[in-house]
Scaffold this motif. Structure first.
Motif, PDB file in Angstrom:
ATOM      1  N   HIS A 255     -11.840  10.715   0.175  1.00 24.97           N
ATOM      2  CA  HIS A 255     -12.275  10.067   1.413  1.00 24.97           C
ATOM      3  C   HIS A 255     -11.032   9.694   2.222  1.00 24.97           C
ATOM      4  O   HIS A 255      -9.940   9.561   1.670  1.00 24.97           O
ATOM      5  N   PRO A 256     -11.177   9.491   3.528  1.00 23.51           N
ATOM      6  CA  PRO A 256     -10.012   9.302   4.393  1.00 23.51           C
ATOM      7  C   PRO A 256      -9.750   7.837   4.750  1.00 23.51           C
ATOM      8  O   PRO A 256     -10.636   6.978   4.651  1.00 23.51           O
ATOM      9  N   HIS A 257      -8.522   7.571   5.205  1.00 26.36           N
ATOM     10  CA  HIS A 257      -8.146   6.274   5.788  1.00 26.36           C
ATOM     11  C   HIS A 257      -7.181   6.526   6.942  1.00 26.36           C
ATOM     12  O   HIS A 257      -6.439   7.513   6.953  1.00 26.36           O
ATOM     13  N   ILE A 258      -7.165   5.593   7.896  1.00 22.95           N
ATOM     14  CA  ILE A 258      -6.148   5.597   8.953  1.00 22.95           C
ATOM     15  C   ILE A 258      -5.694   4.171   9.225  1.00 22.95           C
ATOM     16  O   ILE A 258      -6.425   3.204   8.991  1.00 22.95           O
ATOM     17  N   ASN A 259      -4.448   4.045   9.695  1.00 21.55           N
ATOM     18  CA  ASN A 259      -3.910   2.812  10.305  1.00 21.55           C
ATOM     19  C   ASN A 259      -3.920   1.602   9.375  1.00 21.55           C
ATOM     20  O   ASN A 259      -3.962   0.453   9.836  1.00 21.55           O
ATOM     21  N   LEU A 260      -3.892   1.834   8.054  1.00 21.09           N
ATOM     22  CA  LEU A 260      -3.902   0.733   7.093  1.00 21.09           C
ATOM     23  C   LEU A 260      -3.079   1.116   5.873  1.00 21.09           C
ATOM     24  O   LEU A 260      -2.622   2.252   5.731  1.00 21.09           O
ATOM     25  N   ALA A 261      -2.897   0.134   4.980  1.00 20.32           N
ATOM     26  CA  ALA A 261      -2.330   0.393   3.659  1.00 20.32           C
ATOM     27  C   ALA A 261      -3.286  -0.175   2.632  1.00 20.32           C
ATOM     28  O   ALA A 261      -3.818  -1.271   2.798  1.00 20.32           O
ATOM     29  N   THR A 262      -3.562   0.582   1.570  1.00 15.13           N
ATOM     30  CA  THR A 262      -4.409   0.087   0.491  1.00 15.13           C
ATOM     31  C   THR A 262      -3.523  -0.410  -0.651  1.00 15.13           C
ATOM     32  O   THR A 262      -2.479   0.172  -0.944  1.00 15.13           O
ATOM     33  N   VAL A 263      -3.969  -1.495  -1.282  1.00 19.65           N
ATOM     34  CA  VAL A 263      -3.251  -2.055  -2.427  1.00 19.65           C
ATOM     35  C   VAL A 263      -4.233  -2.156  -3.589  1.00 19.65           C
ATOM     36  O   VAL A 263      -5.225  -2.876  -3.498  1.00 19.65           O
ATOM     37  N   THR A 264      -3.973  -1.413  -4.655  1.00 18.34           N
ATOM     38  CA  THR A 264      -4.827  -1.448  -5.844  1.00 18.34           C
ATOM     39  C   THR A 264      -4.087  -2.169  -6.960  1.00 18.34           C
ATOM     40  O   THR A 264      -2.928  -1.847  -7.266  1.00 18.34           O
ATOM     41  N   TYR A 265      -4.775  -3.167  -7.556  1.00 12.15           N
ATOM     42  CA  TYR A 265      -4.172  -3.996  -8.600  1.00 12.15           C
ATOM     43  C   TYR A 265      -5.228  -4.238  -9.665  1.00 12.15           C
ATOM     44  O   TYR A 265      -6.298  -4.787  -9.375  1.00 12.15           O
TER      45      TYR A 265
ATOM     46  N   ASN B 244      -0.399   0.042  -6.882  1.00 11.39           N
ATOM     47  CA  ASN B 244      -0.440   1.260  -6.073  1.00 11.39           C
ATOM     48  C   ASN B 244      -0.548   0.852  -4.612  1.00 11.39           C
ATOM     49  O   ASN B 244      -1.528   0.204  -4.216  1.00 11.39           O
ATOM     50  N   LEU B 245       0.458   1.189  -3.823  1.00  9.15           N
ATOM     51  CA  LEU B 245       0.438   0.952  -2.378  1.00  9.15           C
ATOM     52  C   LEU B 245       0.358   2.306  -1.685  1.00  9.15           C
ATOM     53  O   LEU B 245       1.278   3.120  -1.783  1.00  9.15           O
ATOM     54  N   MET B 246      -0.755   2.546  -0.996  1.00  5.73           N
ATOM     55  CA  MET B 246      -0.924   3.793  -0.249  1.00  5.73           C
ATOM     56  C   MET B 246      -0.969   3.459   1.236  1.00  5.73           C
ATOM     57  O   MET B 246      -1.858   2.742   1.695  1.00  5.73           O
TER      58      MET B 246
ATOM     59  N   CYS C  38       6.509  -4.146   2.272  1.00  8.39           N
ATOM     60  CA  CYS C  38       5.639  -4.927   3.160  1.00  8.39           C
ATOM     61  C   CYS C  38       5.851  -4.416   4.576  1.00  8.39           C
ATOM     62  O   CYS C  38       6.972  -4.455   5.086  1.00  8.39           O
ATOM     63  N   HIS C  39       4.781  -3.949   5.226  1.00  5.52           N
ATOM     64  CA  HIS C  39       4.903  -3.462   6.598  1.00  5.52           C
ATOM     65  C   HIS C  39       4.890  -4.605   7.605  1.00  5.52           C
ATOM     66  O   HIS C  39       5.276  -4.425   8.762  1.00  5.52           O
ATOM     67  N   SER C  40       4.426  -5.770   7.176  1.00  8.43           N
ATOM     68  CA  SER C  40       4.509  -6.998   7.960  1.00  8.43           C
ATOM     69  C   SER C  40       4.608  -8.142   6.957  1.00  8.43           C
ATOM     70  O   SER C  40       4.507  -7.934   5.740  1.00  8.43           O
ATOM     71  N   GLU C  41       4.816  -9.356   7.442  1.00  8.89           N
ATOM     72  CA  GLU C  41       4.970 -10.488   6.524  1.00  8.89           C
ATOM     73  C   GLU C  41       3.707 -10.661   5.682  1.00  8.89           C
ATOM     74  O   GLU C  41       2.619 -10.879   6.200  1.00  8.89           O
ATOM     75  N   THR C  42       3.875 -10.545   4.354  1.00  7.22           N
ATOM     76  CA  THR C  42       2.741 -10.529   3.426  1.00  7.22           C
ATOM     77  C   THR C  42       3.072 -11.355   2.191  1.00  7.22           C
ATOM     78  O   THR C  42       4.197 -11.320   1.698  1.00  7.22           O
TER      79      THR C  42
END
Length: 299
Positions: A59-69, A93-95, A172-176
């Motif tokens: 399945h697809p994604h755009i404009n985000l990052a997924t974090v699996t823990y 996992n950071l996608m 981190c693409h922004s403060e997280t």
């Protein structure tokens, strides 16, 4: 519960996916984001029947990052970059989807014989506007590379950002901020007040925040700048998430997140026409575009 500490209480929507449940607290009708976090799911805990497993088709994604823990079990991740990575408890996992990525998540074949465990948290982070269309990327960070803070019967693993003076190596693409807290019986830990937007989430066990008992599967959004101490009588598993506010509203439709509705519309057309890249060694099936998705949020 004091109004001085708790700003909002976000109860979950629970979905039964056949064999395991998912508790979703973001996006919520009362709030779309906490820092960059725009999606917050707890999977399980579950022990699937022998011979079965989790199969999230491409399945697809755009404009985000997924974090699996993960707390328990294992998942094989494949994506359209050619990545094959197994995630196990305590690793990350950071996608980064950026302009577009396709991935699948499946229980490893050798764990299906006796029935795999499944327990963990999956989150999505909205990318800053300037980074929404960056090149897609994947990053796996092993458990032993994540810093750990210990004290007073508590152990905190810093998954992303800086907390308790320790900094995670995860991009981190922004403060997280994002952390996994394990409290022993009668354990306690202060909640770092540095981030502008913060929330605590009781995944398992019992916990209280400055004397207020927390409900499982609920996100408690804290007021900026407030200090608080998390305690547990019998032991608990708690997540802390947040960061800096986003640079404007985000729209969510199914697996797509963007600052632009037109961009989401384009992604929908691209997936229907199969213009996204394929996942090597997992391209024979895919999740079709839904007519009515479970996740829709237009602020």
């Amino acid at each position: 519960m004091t109004d001085d500490l708790i700003f909002q209480t976000l109860h979950p929507t629970t979905h039964d996916l056949g064999g395991f449940k998912v508790h979703r607290t973001l996006p919520h009708r009362d709030r779309t984001t906490i820092g960059p976090f725009i999606f917050f799911d707890q999977m399980g805990p579950a022990h699937l029947p022998p011979g079965e497993g989790m199969d999230v088709r491409p399945h697809p994604h755009i404009n985000l990052a997924t974090v699996t823990y993960l707390f328990a079990g294992a998942i094989d991740h494949r994506d359209s970059l050619g990545t094959l990575a197994r995630i196990e408890p305590g690793a990350v996992n950071l996608m980064t989807a950026g302009r577009g990525i396709v991935h699948s998540e499946r229980s490893p074949p050798e764990l299906r014989r006796e029935g795999p465990e499944l327990s963990g948290i999956q989150t999505w982070l909205a990318l800053p506007r300037a980074k929404e269309e960056i090149e897609p990327a994947f990053e796996h960070v092993a458990r032993d590379r994540l810093p750990v803070f210990e004290g007073s019967g508590a152990r905190a693993r810093v998954v992303m950002g800086t907390l308790w003076g320790a900094t995670s190596p995860v991009t981190c693409h922004s403060e997280t901020i994002y952390a996994d807290l394990a409290l022993e019986p009668r354990g306690s830990i202060p909640i770092d007040p540095a981030a502008d937007e913060r929330a605590v989430y009781l995944a398992e066990g019992d916990a209280s925040l400055d004397g207020q008992m927390l409900e499982p599967h609920v996100l408690y959004v804290l007021r900026p700048g407030t200090s608080a101490t998390l305690r547990s009588a019998g032991g608990a598993h708690v997540m802390v998430c947040g960061g800096a506010p986003l640079d404007g509203p985000r729209h969510v439709w199914w697996n797509f997140v963007s600052s632009s509705r037109d961009r989401i519309r384009q992604a929908r057309e691209d997936w229907s026409a199969m213009r996204f890249p394929l996942v090597p060694n997992d391209s024979l099936e895919h999740i079709p575009l839904p007519e009515v998705p479970l996740t829709v949020s237009y602020p």
